[in-house]
Motif scaffolding. Sequence first.
Motif, PDB file in Angstrom:
ATOM      1  N   TRP A 161       0.828  -1.213   0.000  1.00 19.59           N
ATOM      2  CA  TRP A 161       0.000   0.000   0.000  1.00 19.59           C
ATOM      3  C   TRP A 161       0.862   1.263   0.000  1.00 19.59           C
ATOM      4  CZ3 TRP A 161      -4.771   0.060  -1.504  1.00 19.59           C
ATOM      5  CH2 TRP A 161      -5.569  -1.075  -1.348  1.00 19.59           C
ATOM      6  N   PHE A 162       1.957   1.229   0.751  1.00 20.04           N
ATOM      7  CA  PHE A 162       2.872   2.376   0.706  1.00 20.04           C
ATOM      8  C   PHE A 162       3.517   2.488  -0.675  1.00 20.04           C
ATOM      9  CE2 PHE A 162       2.558   2.682   5.304  1.00 20.04           C
ATOM     10  CZ  PHE A 162       2.768   4.033   5.536  1.00 20.04           C
ATOM     11  N   GLY A 163       3.768   1.352  -1.317  1.00 21.83           N
ATOM     12  CA  GLY A 163       4.301   1.378  -2.672  1.00 21.83           C
ATOM     13  C   GLY A 163       3.335   2.022  -3.655  1.00 21.83           C
ATOM     14  N   LEU A 164       2.041   1.742  -3.485  1.00 24.32           N
ATOM     15  CA  LEU A 164       1.035   2.381  -4.346  1.00 24.32           C
ATOM     16  C   LEU A 164       1.031   3.896  -4.150  1.00 24.32           C
ATOM     17  CD1 LEU A 164      -1.929  -0.141  -4.008  1.00 24.32           C
ATOM     18  CD2 LEU A 164      -0.645   0.381  -6.090  1.00 24.32           C
ATOM     19  N   ALA A 165       1.125   4.334  -2.893  1.00 23.66           N
ATOM     20  CA  ALA A 165       1.187   5.770  -2.621  1.00 23.66           C
ATOM     21  C   ALA A 165       2.434   6.392  -3.245  1.00 23.66           C
ATOM     22  CB  ALA A 165       1.171   6.015  -1.109  1.00 23.66           C
ATOM     23  N   THR A 166       3.558   5.668  -3.162  1.00 21.67           N
ATOM     24  CA  THR A 166       4.798   6.139  -3.769  1.00 21.67           C
ATOM     25  C   THR A 166       4.633   6.311  -5.271  1.00 21.67           C
ATOM     26  OG1 THR A 166       6.081   4.937  -2.098  1.00 21.67           O
ATOM     27  CG2 THR A 166       7.254   5.636  -4.074  1.00 21.67           C
ATOM     28  N   ALA A 167       4.022   5.326  -5.926  1.00 21.08           N
ATOM     29  CA  ALA A 167       3.826   5.379  -7.373  1.00 21.08           C
ATOM     30  C   ALA A 167       2.953   6.563  -7.775  1.00 21.08           C
ATOM     31  CB  ALA A 167       3.204   4.073  -7.867  1.00 21.08           C
ATOM     32  N   ILE A 168       1.891   6.802  -7.022  1.00 21.17           N
ATOM     33  CA  ILE A 168       0.979   7.906  -7.351  1.00 21.17           C
ATOM     34  C   ILE A 168       1.694   9.251  -7.248  1.00 21.17           C
ATOM     35  CG2 ILE A 168      -1.077   9.145  -6.548  1.00 21.17           C
ATOM     36  CD1 ILE A 168      -2.206   6.333  -5.786  1.00 21.17           C
ATOM     37  N   VAL A 169       2.471   9.445  -6.182  1.00 19.09           N
ATOM     38  CA  VAL A 169       3.193  10.711  -6.015  1.00 19.09           C
ATOM     39  C   VAL A 169       4.279  10.855  -7.088  1.00 19.09           C
ATOM     40  CG1 VAL A 169       4.570  12.129  -4.451  1.00 19.09           C
ATOM     41  CG2 VAL A 169       2.693  10.752  -3.550  1.00 19.09           C
ATOM     42  N   ALA A 170       4.933   9.742  -7.456  1.00 16.57           N
ATOM     43  CA  ALA A 170       5.948   9.789  -8.513  1.00 16.57           C
ATOM     44  C   ALA A 170       5.313  10.146  -9.852  1.00 16.57           C
ATOM     45  CB  ALA A 170       6.679   8.454  -8.609  1.00 16.57           C
ATOM     46  N   TRP A 171       4.147   9.583 -10.141  1.00 16.12           N
ATOM     47  CA  TRP A 171       3.426   9.954 -11.369  1.00 16.12           C
ATOM     48  C   TRP A 171       3.074  11.441 -11.358  1.00 16.12           C
ATOM     49  CZ3 TRP A 171       0.268   4.875 -11.486  1.00 16.12           C
ATOM     50  CH2 TRP A 171       0.636   4.100 -12.579  1.00 16.12           C
ATOM     51  N   TYR A 172       2.614  11.942 -10.239  1.00 17.17           N
ATOM     52  CA  TYR A 172       2.281  13.363 -10.133  1.00 17.17           C
ATOM     53  C   TYR A 172       3.510  14.222 -10.445  1.00 17.17           C
ATOM     54  CZ  TYR A 172       1.325  17.909  -8.031  1.00 17.17           C
ATOM     55  OH  TYR A 172       1.199  19.266  -7.817  1.00 17.17           O
ATOM     56  N   THR A 173       4.645  13.853  -9.870  1.00 17.89           N
ATOM     57  CA  THR A 173       5.864  14.634 -10.059  1.00 17.89           C
ATOM     58  C   THR A 173       6.319  14.571 -11.512  1.00 17.89           C
ATOM     59  OG1 THR A 173       6.454  14.011  -7.795  1.00 17.89           O
ATOM     60  CG2 THR A 173       8.152  15.090  -9.097  1.00 17.89           C
ATOM     61  N   SER A 174       6.185  13.390 -12.129  1.00 18.26           N
ATOM     62  CA  SER A 174       6.497  13.253 -13.549  1.00 18.26           C
ATOM     63  C   SER A 174       5.565  14.121 -14.398  1.00 18.26           C
ATOM     64  CB  SER A 174       6.356  11.784 -13.970  1.00 18.26           C
ATOM     65  OG  SER A 174       6.468  11.637 -15.371  1.00 18.26           O
ATOM     66  N   PHE A 175       4.280  14.087 -14.083  1.00 22.38           N
ATOM     67  CA  PHE A 175       3.282  14.880 -14.805  1.00 22.38           C
ATOM     68  C   PHE A 175       3.588  16.363 -14.694  1.00 22.38           C
ATOM     69  CE2 PHE A 175      -1.440  16.237 -14.877  1.00 22.38           C
ATOM     70  CZ  PHE A 175      -1.429  16.385 -16.259  1.00 22.38           C
ATOM     71  N   ALA A 176       4.000  16.797 -13.507  1.00 22.83           N
ATOM     72  CA  ALA A 176       4.350  18.201 -13.315  1.00 22.83           C
ATOM     73  C   ALA A 176       5.510  18.598 -14.215  1.00 22.83           C
ATOM     74  CB  ALA A 176       4.709  18.461 -11.853  1.00 22.83           C
ATOM     75  N   GLY A 177       6.496  17.705 -14.372  1.00 17.08           N
ATOM     76  CA  GLY A 177       7.638  17.995 -15.232  1.00 17.08           C
ATOM     77  C   GLY A 177       7.262  18.055 -16.697  1.00 17.08           C
ATOM     78  N   VAL A 178       6.391  17.145 -17.153  1.00 20.48           N
ATOM     79  CA  VAL A 178       5.948  17.157 -18.542  1.00 20.48           C
ATOM     80  C   VAL A 178       5.169  18.436 -18.838  1.00 20.48           C
ATOM     81  CG1 VAL A 178       4.464  16.027 -20.232  1.00 20.48           C
ATOM     82  CG2 VAL A 178       5.927  14.648 -18.756  1.00 20.48           C
ATOM     83  N   LEU A 179       4.268  18.816 -17.940  1.00 14.88           N
ATOM     84  CA  LEU A 179       3.485  20.030 -18.146  1.00 14.88           C
ATOM     85  C   LEU A 179       4.369  21.273 -18.146  1.00 14.88           C
ATOM     86  CD1 LEU A 179       0.246  19.470 -16.012  1.00 14.88           C
ATOM     87  CD2 LEU A 179       0.552  19.219 -18.475  1.00 14.88           C
ATOM     88  N   ALA A 180       5.356  21.322 -17.258  1.00 14.11           N
ATOM     89  CA  ALA A 180       6.267  22.467 -17.207  1.00 14.11           C
ATOM     90  C   ALA A 180       7.010  22.623 -18.524  1.00 14.11           C
ATOM     91  CB  ALA A 180       7.246  22.305 -16.051  1.00 14.11           C
TER      92      ALA A 180
END
Length: 204
Positions: A161-180
């Motif tokens: 479950w902590f791994g799932l939370a890690t993946a979601i936050v990592a996706w968010y951070t990746s998405f932020a970089g693509v949008l920037a």
Amino acid sequence: MSSPAVRRIPGAHIADPGPLGLAAFALTTFVLSCVNANIVSGAAESAVFGLALAYGGIAQFVAGLFEFAKGNTFGATAFCSYGAFWVAFWYLTGHTSPAPSGKGVGLFLLGFGIFTLYMTVATLRINGALLAVFALLTITFFLLAFGAMNGSTGLSKTGGWFGLATAIVAWYTSFAGVLASTFGKPVLPVFPLAGPTDPTDELT
């Protein structure tokens, strides 16, 4: 009279490899964590092997090499290390006979937990999004390590479950970089912290 020296930014012509590295890490972690959290059957673990080698492993390692070219020590160390982790995981869990013991797998995970812990300290000078990714990942590694060492399905499931939370936050951070990159300006906040920023790098 000589002209003033022009400071050259290393790798300024290279696109930010951070979003690729984070996306590769996020998707591979997401699939494996679904197994660890018992969201899908343990038999589905074989589905992560291809991802571990090609996306989490090779693609993430390549992102790390480009971080070297950009002069980003943190990004290079992180992406090359976790890329190598996924290749090692692919070999360790799918291509060894006999299969490694729980204590052996636990020791493998514990070592990466220690590495992740000191990388988390470094994120205190980068941004809050990466800090969250690495803090969650540290907890994930230690839970999975102790779960494997002690044969505790409860610890391993919690680690999932902590791994799932890690993946979601990592996706968010990746998405932020693509949008920037595509919008030419920050769109999603990554919560910069106190450290100096590299103007060639949207994430770190």
